[in-house]
Design a protein around this motif. Structure first.
Motif, PDB file in Angstrom:
ATOM      1  N   ALA A   1      40.590  40.083  37.245  1.00  0.00           N
ATOM      2  CA  ALA A   1      39.514  41.188  37.774  1.00  0.00           C
ATOM      3  C   ALA A   1      40.346  41.766  38.355  1.00  0.00           C
ATOM      4  N   ASP A   2      39.089  43.171  38.825  1.00  0.00           N
ATOM      5  CA  ASP A   2      39.870  44.751  39.016  1.00  0.00           C
ATOM      6  C   ASP A   2      40.193  44.034  40.634  1.00  0.00           C
ATOM      7  N   PRO A   3      41.130  44.729  41.001  1.00  0.00           N
ATOM      8  CA  PRO A   3      41.624  44.875  42.297  1.00  0.00           C
ATOM      9  C   PRO A   3      40.346  46.445  43.446  1.00  0.00           C
TER      10      PRO A   3
ATOM     11  N   PRO B   1      30.847  46.328  44.945  1.00  0.00           N
ATOM     12  CA  PRO B   1      30.848  44.957  45.109  1.00  0.00           C
ATOM     13  C   PRO B   1      30.998  44.044  44.282  1.00  0.00           C
ATOM     14  N   TYR B   2      31.604  43.553  43.226  1.00  0.00           N
ATOM     15  CA  TYR B   2      31.980  42.767  42.573  1.00  0.00           C
ATOM     16  C   TYR B   2      33.200  42.216  42.633  1.00  0.00           C
ATOM     17  N   SER B   3      34.619  42.932  43.234  1.00  0.00           N
ATOM     18  CA  SER B   3      35.775  42.058  43.333  1.00  0.00           C
ATOM     19  C   SER B   3      36.768  43.269  43.719  1.00  0.00           C
ATOM     20  N   ASN B   4      37.581  42.655  45.042  1.00  0.00           N
ATOM     21  CA  ASN B   4      38.699  42.992  45.117  1.00  0.00           C
ATOM     22  C   ASN B   4      39.832  42.098  45.938  1.00  0.00           C
ATOM     23  N   GLU B   5      40.950  42.949  46.267  1.00  0.00           N
ATOM     24  CA  GLU B   5      42.815  41.805  45.707  1.00  0.00           C
ATOM     25  C   GLU B   5      42.451  40.941  47.382  1.00  0.00           C
ATOM     26  N   GLN B   6      40.654  41.920  48.430  1.00  0.00           N
ATOM     27  CA  GLN B   6      41.299  40.756  49.571  1.00  0.00           C
ATOM     28  C   GLN B   6      40.072  39.725  49.491  1.00  0.00           C
ATOM     29  N   LYS B   7      39.785  39.794  48.022  1.00  0.00           N
ATOM     30  CA  LYS B   7      37.976  38.637  47.795  1.00  0.00           C
ATOM     31  C   LYS B   7      37.172  38.755  48.430  1.00  0.00           C
ATOM     32  N   GLN B   8      36.244  40.454  48.609  1.00  0.00           N
ATOM     33  CA  GLN B   8      35.491  40.466  49.198  1.00  0.00           C
ATOM     34  C   GLN B   8      34.198  40.425  48.999  1.00  0.00           C
TER      35      GLN B   8
ATOM     36  N   LYS C   1      35.704  25.348  43.135  1.00  0.00           N
ATOM     37  CA  LYS C   1      35.524  24.447  43.622  1.00  0.00           C
ATOM     38  C   LYS C   1      34.513  22.749  42.798  1.00  0.00           C
ATOM     39  N   ASP C   2      33.710  23.417  41.920  1.00  0.00           N
ATOM     40  CA  ASP C   2      32.674  21.902  41.644  1.00  0.00           C
ATOM     41  C   ASP C   2      34.253  21.184  40.563  1.00  0.00           C
ATOM     42  N   PHE C   3      35.287  22.572  40.126  1.00  0.00           N
ATOM     43  CA  PHE C   3      35.419  21.717  39.264  1.00  0.00           C
ATOM     44  C   PHE C   3      37.069  21.221  39.562  1.00  0.00           C
ATOM     45  N   ASN C   4      37.355  21.129  40.775  1.00  0.00           N
ATOM     46  CA  ASN C   4      38.280  20.576  41.747  1.00  0.00           C
ATOM     47  C   ASN C   4      39.608  21.416  41.026  1.00  0.00           C
ATOM     48  N   MET C   5      39.220  22.780  40.951  1.00  0.00           N
ATOM     49  CA  MET C   5      40.419  23.794  40.261  1.00  0.00           C
ATOM     50  C   MET C   5      40.227  24.814  41.637  1.00  0.00           C
ATOM     51  N   ASN C   6      41.826  25.779  41.898  1.00  0.00           N
ATOM     52  CA  ASN C   6      42.353  26.499  42.609  1.00  0.00           C
ATOM     53  C   ASN C   6      42.144  27.845  41.990  1.00  0.00           C
ATOM     54  N   VAL C   7      41.956  28.562  42.207  1.00  0.00           N
ATOM     55  CA  VAL C   7      41.314  30.156  41.694  1.00  0.00           C
ATOM     56  C   VAL C   7      42.876  31.250  42.470  1.00  0.00           C
ATOM     57  N   GLU C   8      43.229  31.189  40.716  1.00  0.00           N
ATOM     58  CA  GLU C   8      44.356  32.661  40.557  1.00  0.00           C
ATOM     59  C   GLU C   8      44.050  33.698  40.001  1.00  0.00           C
ATOM     60  N   TYR C   9      44.147  34.618  40.712  1.00  0.00           N
ATOM     61  CA  TYR C   9      44.040  36.595  40.005  1.00  0.00           C
ATOM     62  C   TYR C   9      44.863  36.746  39.619  1.00  0.00           C
ATOM     63  N   LEU C  10      44.649  37.319  38.380  1.00  0.00           N
ATOM     64  CA  LEU C  10      45.290  38.476  37.368  1.00  0.00           C
ATOM     65  C   LEU C  10      44.736  40.445  37.582  1.00  0.00           C
ATOM     66  N   TRP C  11      45.236  40.509  38.764  1.00  0.00           N
ATOM     67  CA  TRP C  11      44.291  42.032  38.746  1.00  0.00           C
ATOM     68  C   TRP C  11      45.425  43.152  37.972  1.00  0.00           C
ATOM     69  N   PHE C  12      43.655  43.388  37.872  1.00  0.00           N
ATOM     70  CA  PHE C  12      44.020  44.007  36.537  1.00  0.00           C
ATOM     71  C   PHE C  12      42.898  45.250  36.766  1.00  0.00           C
ATOM     72  N   ARG C  13      43.081  46.759  37.103  1.00  0.00           N
ATOM     73  CA  ARG C  13      42.233  47.980  36.588  1.00  0.00           C
ATOM     74  C   ARG C  13      41.283  47.698  35.064  1.00  0.00           C
ATOM     75  N   GLN C  14      40.280  47.631  35.812  1.00  0.00           N
ATOM     76  CA  GLN C  14      39.077  47.981  34.465  1.00  0.00           C
ATOM     77  C   GLN C  14      39.270  49.425  34.009  1.00  0.00           C
ATOM     78  N   GLY C  15      38.880  48.889  32.822  1.00  0.00           N
ATOM     79  CA  GLY C  15      39.475  50.197  31.025  1.00  0.00           C
ATOM     80  C   GLY C  15      38.912  49.610  29.957  1.00  0.00           C
ATOM     81  N   GLU C  16      39.352  50.749  29.251  1.00  0.00           N
ATOM     82  CA  GLU C  16      39.617  50.843  27.502  1.00  0.00           C
ATOM     83  C   GLU C  16      39.892  49.156  27.751  1.00  0.00           C
ATOM     84  N   LYS C  17      40.829  49.393  28.164  1.00  0.00           N
ATOM     85  CA  LYS C  17      41.748  48.250  27.119  1.00  0.00           C
ATOM     86  C   LYS C  17      42.022  47.392  27.610  1.00  0.00           C
ATOM     87  N   PHE C  18      40.765  47.299  29.457  1.00  0.00           N
ATOM     88  CA  PHE C  18      40.569  45.477  29.393  1.00  0.00           C
ATOM     89  C   PHE C  18      40.853  44.782  29.352  1.00  0.00           C
TER      90      PHE C  18
END
Length: 289
Positions: free
Chosen positions: A38-40, A44-51, A63-80
């Motif tokens: 996700a983009d940091p 209103p889509y995403s940020n590093e504060q997960k807002q 939560k439904d899949f009983n999984m923890n969320v782990e983000y890889l923050w990467f600025r969206q652009g041409e090669k995202f």
């Protein structure tokens, strides 16, 4: 890097992808962690504060899949996508238009549209791209940095010869700027433009707390140029080979659609009705195979 080293690096990446990503099987064995690219800095889509609302929807699914969320923050652009999802650094990318050519997508979990935004006190009430006032008022639009990759409203206005009164605002901004897509809304608040024509989720979210009351009007279509789309279905991006994982997400989106709709409403995302034909084709929309 030597050719042998490059080959070993490729093997390591492929091995990591095979071990960590959900498998191709119809009922994939789920890992303990849902890896999201996700983009940091992309409210209103995403940020590093997960807002962002995409952060909330990802949390709901995990939560439904009983999984923890782990983000890889990467600025969206041409090669995202090339550098993230398709390099096996994550399992999903939220908010991908169906029919996207760099990833497979789930069925859509929302559909939105471009919108006109005006100051309520001006009583412009613009509802059509053919409104003659659009030839004289200052129009704020998002630009992507490439003249050949303009947004649908810009294409539609240029085809009408409306160019000189367009005021462009970068949708990406710079690395240190907070919420760059909001710049066009701030310009409308400050009287630097008279109309903003933007993608609905951006317009709806950033207009909620504007310093002056704003009016939002959806653009349903361009009657003169029906080949220019203004409404888009949005799903979750997965790798093309992960059909089992995609199908599992499809079922989850069906089950949680009412909760997702509430999240979208809380963020001011303007919905658009799906065409009857598209709605009937629901399960097939956006799949790349």
């Amino acid at each position: 890097m030597s050719s042998v080293s490059r080959f070993l690096a490729i093997l390591m990446i492929a091995g990591a992808c095979a071990q960590q990503a959900p498998a191709q099987a119809a009922t994939p064995a789920l890992p303990h962690t849902l890896r999201v690219c996700a983009d940091p800095n992309n409210l209103p889509y995403s940020n590093e504060q997960k807002q962002g609302f995409e952060n909330q929807i990802a949390d709901l699914i995990a939560k439904d899949f009983n999984m923890n969320v782990e983000y890889l923050w990467f600025r969206q652009g041409e090669k995202f996508f090339k550098r993230t999802l398709n390099s096996c650094l994550c399992d999903i990318v939220m908010g991908v238009p169906t029919g996207f050519d760099e990833a497979a997508t789930t069925k859509p979990y929302y559909r939105s549209t471009y919108v006109f935004i005006t100051r309520r006190s001006d009583h412009l009430d613009i509802t059509s791209l053919d409104d003659p006032r659009l030839r004289t008022v200052r129009i704020g639009v998002h630009i992507l940095g490439d003249a050949n990759d303009s947004t649908p409203p810009v294409h539609a206005l240029i085809r009408r010869g409306i160019v000189k009164n367009l005021v462009g605002y970068s949708i990406f901004g710079n690395l240190n700027e907070k919420n760059p897509p909001a710049d066009v809304i701030h310009a409308l608040e400050d009287g630097k433009v008279d109309v903003a024509i933007v993608w609905g989720p951006l317009g709806g979210y950033f207009s909620r707390n504007a310093s002056v009351p704003l009016s939002i009007t959806p653009i349903e279509a361009d009657s003169k140029h029906p080949d220019i789309p203004f409404q888009f279905d949005i799903g979750i991006g997965v790798r093309e080979r992960d059909a089992g994982w995609r199908d599992l997400l499809d079922h989850e989106l069906d089950r949680r659609q009412a909760d997702i709709d509430r999240i979208l409403k809380n963020y001011g995302i303007p919905p658009a009705e799906r065409p009857v034909q598209a709605a009937r084709a629901g399960g097939e929309v956006g799949r790349t195979q």
